[in-house]
Design a protein around this motif. Structure first.
Motif, PDB file in Angstrom:
ATOM      1  N   ALA A   1       4.935  26.852  -3.301  1.00 63.79           N
ATOM      2  CA  ALA A   1       4.033  27.066  -4.556  1.00 63.79           C
ATOM      3  C   ALA A   1       3.498  25.660  -5.053  1.00 63.79           C
ATOM      4  O   ALA A   1       4.176  24.521  -5.119  1.00 63.79           O
ATOM      5  N   GLY A   2       2.326  25.725  -5.775  1.00 66.35           N
ATOM      6  CA  GLY A   2       1.472  24.665  -6.349  1.00 66.35           C
ATOM      7  C   GLY A   2       0.508  25.085  -7.022  1.00 66.35           C
ATOM      8  O   GLY A   2      -0.010  26.257  -6.911  1.00 66.35           O
ATOM      9  N   ASP A   3       0.044  24.306  -7.988  1.00 63.90           N
ATOM     10  CA  ASP A   3      -1.424  24.525  -8.838  1.00 63.90           C
ATOM     11  C   ASP A   3      -2.602  24.182  -8.174  1.00 63.90           C
ATOM     12  O   ASP A   3      -3.483  24.330  -8.530  1.00 63.90           O
TER      13      ASP A   3
ATOM     14  N   ILE B   1       0.801  -1.208  -0.207  1.00 62.48           N
ATOM     15  CA  ILE B   1       0.028  -0.003   0.115  1.00 62.48           C
ATOM     16  C   ILE B   1       0.928   1.227   0.000  1.00 62.48           C
ATOM     17  O   ILE B   1       1.759   1.397   0.878  1.00 62.48           O
ATOM     18  N   SER B   2       0.715   2.015  -1.252  1.00 63.75           N
ATOM     19  CA  SER B   2       1.522   3.400  -1.214  1.00 63.75           C
ATOM     20  C   SER B   2       0.670   4.454  -0.634  1.00 63.75           C
ATOM     21  O   SER B   2      -0.597   4.510  -1.474  1.00 63.75           O
ATOM     22  N   VAL B   3       1.014   5.358   0.098  1.00 63.37           N
ATOM     23  CA  VAL B   3       0.534   6.304   0.638  1.00 63.37           C
ATOM     24  C   VAL B   3       1.002   7.719   0.172  1.00 63.37           C
ATOM     25  O   VAL B   3       2.214   7.976   0.409  1.00 63.37           O
ATOM     26  N   LYS B   4       0.061   8.581  -0.198  1.00 61.08           N
ATOM     27  CA  LYS B   4       0.630   9.778  -0.395  1.00 61.08           C
ATOM     28  C   LYS B   4       0.699  10.798   0.658  1.00 61.08           C
ATOM     29  O   LYS B   4      -0.203  10.906   1.478  1.00 61.08           O
ATOM     30  N   ASP B   5       1.886  11.431   0.663  1.00 60.22           N
ATOM     31  CA  ASP B   5       2.135  11.827   2.222  1.00 60.22           C
ATOM     32  C   ASP B   5       1.284  13.396   2.193  1.00 60.22           C
ATOM     33  O   ASP B   5       0.896  13.770   1.125  1.00 60.22           O
ATOM     34  N   HIS B   6       1.217  13.735   3.447  1.00 58.19           N
ATOM     35  CA  HIS B   6       0.556  14.896   3.670  1.00 58.19           C
ATOM     36  C   HIS B   6       1.316  16.137   2.853  1.00 58.19           C
ATOM     37  O   HIS B   6       2.475  15.996   2.620  1.00 58.19           O
ATOM     38  N   PRO B   7       0.619  17.189   2.353  1.00 62.08           N
ATOM     39  CA  PRO B   7       1.211  18.402   1.623  1.00 62.08           C
ATOM     40  C   PRO B   7       2.417  18.854   2.651  1.00 62.08           C
ATOM     41  O   PRO B   7       2.080  18.789   3.609  1.00 62.08           O
ATOM     42  N   PRO B   8       3.415  19.451   2.126  1.00 64.90           N
ATOM     43  CA  PRO B   8       4.421  20.038   3.011  1.00 64.90           C
ATOM     44  C   PRO B   8       3.952  21.294   3.868  1.00 64.90           C
ATOM     45  O   PRO B   8       2.940  21.596   3.676  1.00 64.90           O
ATOM     46  N   GLN B   9       4.431  21.260   5.090  1.00 62.47           N
ATOM     47  CA  GLN B   9       4.026  22.412   6.111  1.00 62.47           C
ATOM     48  C   GLN B   9       4.331  23.751   5.442  1.00 62.47           C
ATOM     49  O   GLN B   9       5.286  23.956   5.099  1.00 62.47           O
ATOM     50  N   PRO B  10       3.585  24.717   5.966  1.00 59.31           N
ATOM     51  CA  PRO B  10       3.468  25.992   5.527  1.00 59.31           C
ATOM     52  C   PRO B  10       4.614  26.567   6.614  1.00 59.31           C
ATOM     53  O   PRO B  10       5.063  26.122   7.607  1.00 59.31           O
TER      54      PRO B  10
END
Length: 370
Positions: free
Chosen positions: A135-137, A101-110
């Protein structure tokens, strides 16, 4: 490879099947045991992250469900089952194949920043927090937290795709504490929370009290051209300070009448080496504190009356009095002499005004008068 003497491995499947799972996904792992001799006792599920569960059931198929909360729920997963053999002993089966099971990590901290670099401010002053994400879309929404509780009341929140601002118009003592921020990214129709920012500690202090004004001489009465010293003591020195002195409500400009100022800590002095003429009035002082780049004034001190007296004319007055006394003494001495002369008993008869005494005959002098 199968292990001899152990029951055969179960069949394992996962639902839904995804190459990468998102935080918040619900995963179902089904473990199905083949038919075998002996009494069936249950299943065991485990993951490489260190978790394991033991399910007691007589059914030979079981579905274990769990929610993915982070990367720790990923990795390799497998299951086994247990039966009672003919010797009435529990025997665990061979392990199933592994499910990855591959889990996408939390978005990086601000990052979280405060308008005060020190984190210390004064009641009534604004607090402005800025939360900035990488930065991100993707679409984002931001949140601010105080002691891990979402801040939702008494604030103004403005945000975009990469940053958000939280503004507290007038801070109070209750705003002291640790603040953090975070954001959520919309992925596959679901809002995925980021890691929280580093905490920023805020300390809101009460407003400063009025400073104390001192005068030397303590009586507040000074002669012109004599020194006059004013001192101003602030109630604290938690911030950078600047001082102001006032006469009749008007600030005394630096260097007026040759005055000199000096500041040490929470203390300031204004010295007039020679008190200016007609400089009497009500004197006070005030203090400003540098709070995050904003100069915040404290209330002014209580006013102190100062009287500047005109220069003394004592020496001319003393000289005039001395001359008068000498004249008076000389007059008294002359009067005493005349009085004694009159009391001597010599009377000149026949002598009239304008007579020449040197030509008056001595025969006209009565012996009784001598």
């Amino acid at each position: 490879p199968s292990s001899p003497g152990l029951p055969p491995p179960p069949n394992i499947t996962v639902t839904p099947e995804k190459t990468q799972y998102l935080i918040g996904d619900t995963v179902s792992i089904q473990c199905a045991a083949p038919s075998s001799e002996g009494k069936f006792q249950g299943f065991q599920f485990s993951g490489t992250s260190g978790w394991a569960v033991d399910i007691r059931t007589a059914k030979r198929t079981y579905v274990y469900r769990f929610n993915i909360t982070g990367p720790m729920d990923g990795g390799s997963h497998a299951c086994t089952y247990t039966v009672i053999n003919k010797f009435r002993r529990p025997v665990r089966s061979q392990e199933s194949k592994s499910i990855i099971i591959s889990v996408k990590d939390h978005p990086p901290q601000p990052t979280l920043a405060l308008n005060s670099s020190t984190g210390v401010t004064i009641e009534g002053q604004p607090l402005v927090f800025l939360c900035t994400a990488p930065a991100g879309d993707t679409e984002r929404r931001f949140y601010f937290y105080k002691r891990k509780v979402k801040v939702i009341s008494g604030v103004e929140l403005t945000s975009g795709d990469t940053e958000a601002q939280l503004r507290v118009a007038e801070s109070n003592r209750n705003h002291s504490g640790n603040f953090t921020c975070g954001y959520e990214e919309k992925t596959e129709g679901r809002w995925i929370p980021s890691y929280r920012s580093q905490a920023v500690r805020v300390l809101v202090k009460e407003a400063a009290s009025a400073p104390r004004l001192g005068v030397d001489p303590p009586t507040g009465v000074v002669s012109e051209d004599y020194p006059l010293r004013l001192t101003c003591a602030a109630s604290r020195d938690d911030f950078r300070l600047r001082f102001h002195f006032y006469r009749n409500g008007v600030e005394i400009p630096p260097g007026q009448a040759g005055s000199k100022t000096g500041n040490v800590g929470n203390f300031s002095e204004l010295l007039f080496p020679q008190s200016p003429k007609r400089f009497s009035g009500k004197f006070s002082c005030g203090v400003e504190e540098d709070v995050g780049g904003t100069w915040v004034p404290s209330p002014r001190s209580e006013a102190v009356d100062v009287t500047v007296k005109a220069r003394s004319h004592l020496i001319p007055l003393v000289a005039g009095c001395t001359a008068g006394v000498v004249t008076l003494i000389l007059g008294l001495l002359l009067a005493v002499c005349l009085c004694r002369r009159r009391r001597g008993g010599v009377h000149w008869k026949g002598l009239h005004n304008k007579d020449d005494l040197s030509t008056y005959p001595m025969a006209n002098v009565n012996s009784s008068d001598i």
